[in-house]
Design an enzyme around this catalytic site. Sequence first.
Site: not given
Ligand code: S3P
Length: 437
Positions: A20-21, A25, A121, A166, A168, A314, A345, A387
């Site tokens: 997914k990540s 990107r 969030r 993080s 993100q 996750d 969670r 999840r």
């Molecule tokens: C992700 C970063 C994680 C993860 C999310 C995907 C990403 O979140 O939990 O499912 O793709 O950069 P955080 O950056 O909030 O930890």
Amino acid sequence: MIRTSRLGPFRLTTKVPGDKSISHRSVMFGSIAEGVTEIEGFLPGADCLSTIHCFRQMGVEIERTSPTSVRVKGKGFAGLAEPRVPLDVGNSGTTIRLLLGILAGSSIFATLVGDESIGRRPMGRVVKPLRRMGAVIDGRRDGSYTPLAVRGSKLTGIRYESPVASAQVKSCLLLAGLKAEGMTTVIEPSRSRDHTERMLPAFGCQVEVRDREVSLAGGQHLSAARVQVPGDISSAAFLLAAALVVPGAEVTIEDVGLNPTRTGILDALAMMGAKIQIEETGSWCNEPVGRVTVTAGELQGATIGGELIPRLIDEIPILAVVATQAKGTTVIKDAEELKVKETNRIATTVNELRKLGAKIEETEDGMIIEGPVVLSGGRCDSHGDHRIGMAMAIAGLAAEQEVIVEHTEAIDVSFPRFVNKIHEMELNQIRKLGKTY
Ligand code: S3P
């Protein structure tokens, strides 16, 4: 709704959908790069489709040449057009936070909205440092929550010590840094997933990584790339966990991402005594890929915390399911970040597993689980969190009675056709039990 029941011993060799990540990107970087980016193994889950949708709203031509192949015709940062409607990120935290970084230094105005869970969030963690770079962002509660509005402006690079590990936050600031004057540096308390740092060089961008510090110089241009997305280890974790809760089972996942910032789940399971074989078979777009086999066996409880947490953040709901079948106490700590995921969670994992008879307590920064416990079965709910839905369905494979999980549409966010994998396990049973899925 998904119903699962106790399974007999089975063997399964399979693959899981794309990471997914990395899928997010690849579309984002392709959209701000110049030229045609070809993506293979893309995850056609709801979250990544939200990313495609947002960039299409900004005029980027994105073609889906097969369910898992995507062609992005990027025209550089300057090719982004002002969207006429709010950009809807759906349920996707990665889409909104990384997009904010891209928009902050652009020359357009955009508004960002999402679903009810996105509305809870925290966005301040990216909005505040972006404002320090000169970003013009407003939103509910002074930009702490969606809806948000951003007017692209001139940015200056910063050195930012993030209070949270993080990816993100880190990726958002690095993407803004591409358009900022000078250097942008992000320092993390411990390393989060590094897909951005690994993928940007494939798009011709220079990134410097030193321990917990990542920097890039502003003014760099991206050029199109070919991206092959590995299987998502976070999705694989649910199937590997099935091998640990069903006596006599064995699961092999092929072509799965083995990036060390993501393999914390394998380390945690190994700490609990799981039999795991890992074979690295290649590197796809700077990401290690390979085959993982997990074989059923006795597990012991363990203490999971510290730097391991961002590497398995996750996977904690499914780790908790496995811990119900391990002998002794499992402590999960330093995991406050779980409270700001798609659901809280800590609370959802504890409450839902309790419904099945698990001995599990909520703590301030995690949970404590006593095992082994024979799960009783019953009715539980995903609370709209993909999840949680999958973790509970896997718990059902070890339960005395049927487990019914409600609101499982959410699973499409990251693992379309998850239920087919459960069917595969059932069909591969070596000795069928009277009652199956
Ligand atoms: C992700 C970063 C994680 C993860 C999310 C995907 C990403 O979140 O939990 O499912 O793709 O950069 P955080 O950056 O909030 O930890």
